[in-house]
Design a protein around this motif. Structure first.
Motif, short mmCIF file in Angstrom:
data_model
loop_
_atom_site.label_atom_id
_atom_site.label_comp_id
_atom_site.label_asym_id
_atom_site.label_seq_id
_atom_site.Cartn_x
_atom_site.Cartn_y
_atom_site.Cartn_z
N ASN A 175 -45.78 -27.10 -44.68
CA ASN A 175 -47.03 -27.08 -45.43
C ASN A 175 -47.38 -25.63 -45.72
O ASN A 175 -47.24 -24.76 -44.85
N ILE A 176 -47.85 -25.37 -46.94
CA ILE A 176 -48.12 -23.99 -47.35
C ILE A 176 -49.51 -23.89 -47.98
O ILE A 176 -49.86 -24.67 -48.87
N THR A 177 -50.28 -22.93 -47.51
CA THR A 177 -51.52 -22.54 -48.18
C THR A 177 -51.47 -21.03 -48.35
O THR A 177 -50.94 -20.33 -47.48
N ILE A 178 -51.95 -20.53 -49.48
CA ILE A 178 -51.90 -19.10 -49.76
C ILE A 178 -53.27 -18.63 -50.22
O ILE A 178 -53.87 -19.24 -51.11
N HIS A 179 -53.75 -17.55 -49.62
CA HIS A 179 -55.02 -16.96 -50.04
C HIS A 179 -54.93 -16.48 -51.49
O HIS A 179 -53.96 -15.83 -51.88
N ALA A 180 -55.95 -16.77 -52.26
CA ALA A 180 -56.05 -16.27 -53.64
C ALA A 180 -57.52 -16.19 -54.01
O ALA A 180 -58.09 -17.12 -54.58
N SER A 181 -58.15 -15.06 -53.67
CA SER A 181 -59.59 -14.92 -53.91
C SER A 181 -59.94 -13.62 -54.62
O SER A 181 -61.10 -13.41 -54.97
N GLU A 182 -58.96 -12.77 -54.86
CA GLU A 182 -59.23 -11.44 -55.39
C GLU A 182 -58.56 -11.23 -56.75
O GLU A 182 -57.71 -12.02 -57.17
N PRO A 183 -58.91 -10.14 -57.47
CA PRO A 183 -58.18 -9.80 -58.70
C PRO A 183 -56.70 -9.58 -58.35
O PRO A 183 -56.39 -9.14 -57.24
N PRO A 184 -55.80 -9.90 -59.28
CA PRO A 184 -56.04 -10.29 -60.67
C PRO A 184 -56.30 -11.77 -60.90
O PRO A 184 -55.60 -12.43 -61.69
N ILE A 211 -54.89 -23.86 -52.07
CA ILE A 211 -55.24 -22.48 -52.39
C ILE A 211 -56.38 -22.03 -51.48
O ILE A 211 -57.43 -22.67 -51.44
N GLY A 212 -56.14 -20.94 -50.76
CA GLY A 212 -57.21 -20.36 -49.95
C GLY A 212 -58.25 -19.71 -50.85
O GLY A 212 -57.98 -18.71 -51.49
N HIS A 213 -59.40 -20.32 -50.93
CA HIS A 213 -60.53 -19.90 -51.78
C HIS A 213 -60.36 -20.44 -53.21
O HIS A 213 -60.90 -21.49 -53.52
N GLY A 214 -59.70 -19.72 -54.09
CA GLY A 214 -59.50 -20.21 -55.46
C GLY A 214 -60.73 -20.15 -56.32
O GLY A 214 -60.74 -20.69 -57.44
N VAL A 215 -61.78 -19.47 -55.87
CA VAL A 215 -63.03 -19.44 -56.63
C VAL A 215 -62.86 -18.79 -57.99
O VAL A 215 -63.55 -19.14 -58.97
N ARG A 216 -61.92 -17.85 -58.10
CA ARG A 216 -61.76 -17.14 -59.37
C ARG A 216 -61.06 -17.97 -60.44
O ARG A 216 -60.87 -17.50 -61.56
N LEU A 217 -60.75 -19.23 -60.12
CA LEU A 217 -60.28 -20.15 -61.16
C LEU A 217 -61.37 -20.33 -62.22
O LEU A 217 -61.08 -20.75 -63.35
N GLN A 218 -62.61 -19.99 -61.87
CA GLN A 218 -63.71 -20.11 -62.84
C GLN A 218 -63.45 -19.29 -64.10
O GLN A 218 -64.00 -19.58 -65.16
N ALA A 219 -62.58 -18.28 -64.01
CA ALA A 219 -62.26 -17.48 -65.19
C ALA A 219 -61.48 -18.27 -66.23
O ALA A 219 -61.40 -17.86 -67.39
N ASP A 220 -60.91 -19.40 -65.83
CA ASP A 220 -60.15 -20.25 -66.75
C ASP A 220 -60.94 -21.50 -67.14
O ASP A 220 -60.38 -22.46 -67.63
N LEU A 265 -58.72 -26.68 -53.33
CA LEU A 265 -59.28 -25.33 -53.28
C LEU A 265 -60.18 -25.21 -52.06
O LEU A 265 -61.19 -25.91 -51.95
N GLU A 266 -59.79 -24.33 -51.13
CA GLU A 266 -60.52 -24.17 -49.87
C GLU A 266 -61.68 -23.19 -50.08
O GLU A 266 -61.61 -22.02 -49.75
N MET A 267 -62.77 -23.69 -50.64
CA MET A 267 -63.90 -22.83 -50.99
C MET A 267 -64.70 -22.41 -49.75
O MET A 267 -64.91 -23.20 -48.83
#
Length: 359
Positions: A208-217, A233-242, A271-273
């Motif tokens: 099982n794999i989860t990867i942090h992704a909360s920062e730029p880019p 996805i760890g966090h994933g909040v920046r998906l809001q840009a799409d 998305l692990e918000m």
């Protein structure tokens, strides 16, 4: 079912059965425990007063800067270098989550950060999972039912990710508390592609794999996490840009989604918000402007998490109450957040189904 215009109280939020998928062991210590373990370890803290130390950690986290946020972990990691200290911290984490109404949690840590006093990686993990089991037993004796599993993190700024992926594979063969591999730490400039070998091994061995992704880019980190095999996805909040939000803050999924957001929605990538953390690191301006509620209502697979309870000064119940009251979530929506989480958990499906039936 609505909240009938009334705020969700702390007691009501604690009573809500909750599922937590993104919580860091070294970010969730009790301030009193940090002080006691620092004294035993000969480590100097910014303060030895419980309230002052809590305030110091929270000030350090609330900076709009993830690197300053991460710097606060120097003190918690320093007091987690002995097996008995690790076991104590892990057991206390279970006790605190159980008392807060959690029925299932996945708590993550980076074994490589706990070797300063000579512990082997296996010994670090064994101490933590022993603490989880002790905490579960003590909670059960007190009438609370909780399951806590471990996610092992590789630090993306270091070169040990292959070693940690092999550690996950080795440990899970005999310890069912070890459930997943994660990439954590500073993200900008350290994309998943730098750890392609580790992630290829994790995929090849069906981890099982989860990867942090909360920062730029922003979208690039999320997209690459999925490309390299992340199930969550760890966090994933920046998906809001799409995502294009309507004037009322809602999402029209027929017209408002870019290709990555559409993929995440269609594939139900979880998305692990962690809303308060997202405010602290500057990913969003406030809880009121956080996209979690709009995304939930649009059908995205999102959950509520704490990330670092000590640094952000939060508990699962406070996060749920804060989000619920800022976005007028209904009782059904609160339940859906937890159903989303347990369905995306890394424990066996039989256990997921059993826990889901209790939510």
């Amino acid at each position: 079912m609505t909240l009938i215009g009334a705020a969700l109280t702390t007691a009501e939020s604690v009573a809500l059965p909750k599922v937590l998928l993104h919580d860091h062991l070294d970010g969730g210590l009790r301030p009193s425990t940090v002080i006691e373990l620092a004294d035993a370890s000969g480590w100097t803290l910014p303060s030895t007063d419980v309230d002052e130390l809590q305030a110091w950690f929270t000030r350090g986290a609330d900076t709009d800067d993830i690197l300053q946020y991460l710097a606060t972990f120097e003190h918690t990691c320093a007091v987690m270098q002995h097996a008995d200290h690790l076991e104590r911290v892990a057991a206390e984490a279970v006790a605190d989550l159980a008392a807060d109404g959690c029925v299932y949690a996945e708590v993550r840590f980076a074994p490589e950060l706990h070797q300063a006093q000579g512990l082997a990686l296996d010994e670090v993990v064994e101490a933590v999972t022993a603490g989880f089991r002790r905490g579960e037993a003590e909670a059960a004796a007190g009438g609370s039912s909780i399951v806590v599993n471990a996610i092992l993190c590789a630090m993306r700024t270091e070169g040990r990710s292959v070693e940690i992926a092999h550690l996950v594979d080795r440990m899970r063969a005999w310890d069912d508390k070890v459930v997943a591999f994660d990439l954590a730490g500073a993200e900008t400039g350290f994309p998943p592609s730098l750890h392609a070998e580790a992630l290829a091994f994790a995929r090849r061995t069906q981890q099982n794999i989860t990867i942090h992704a909360s920062e730029p880019p922003d979208l690039t980190l999320i997209s690459e996490a999925i490309e390299y095999g992340a199930h969550r996805i760890g966090h994933g909040v920046r998906l809001q840009a799409d995502i294009e939000f309507s004037p009322d803050g809602s999402i029209d999924t027929a017209t408002g989604l870019g290709p990555l957001a559409r993929h995440v929605l269609d594939r139900q990538v979880h998305l692990e918000m962690a809303p308060t953390c997202h405010v602290h690191i500057g990913a969003v301006e406030s809880i009121a402007t956080h996209p979690i509620a709009a995304m939930l209502r649009a059908g995205f697979n999102v959950g509520v998490n704490t990330d670092n309870r000590l640094m952000s000064g939060v508990m699962p119940s406070s996060e749920f109450a804060t989000v619920a009251n800022a976005h007028d979530l209904t009782a059904d929506e609160l339940r859906q957040l937890n159903v989303n989480a347990i369905r995306s958990a890394f424990c066996p499906i039989e256990q997921r189904r059993s826990i889901a039936a209790t939510l």
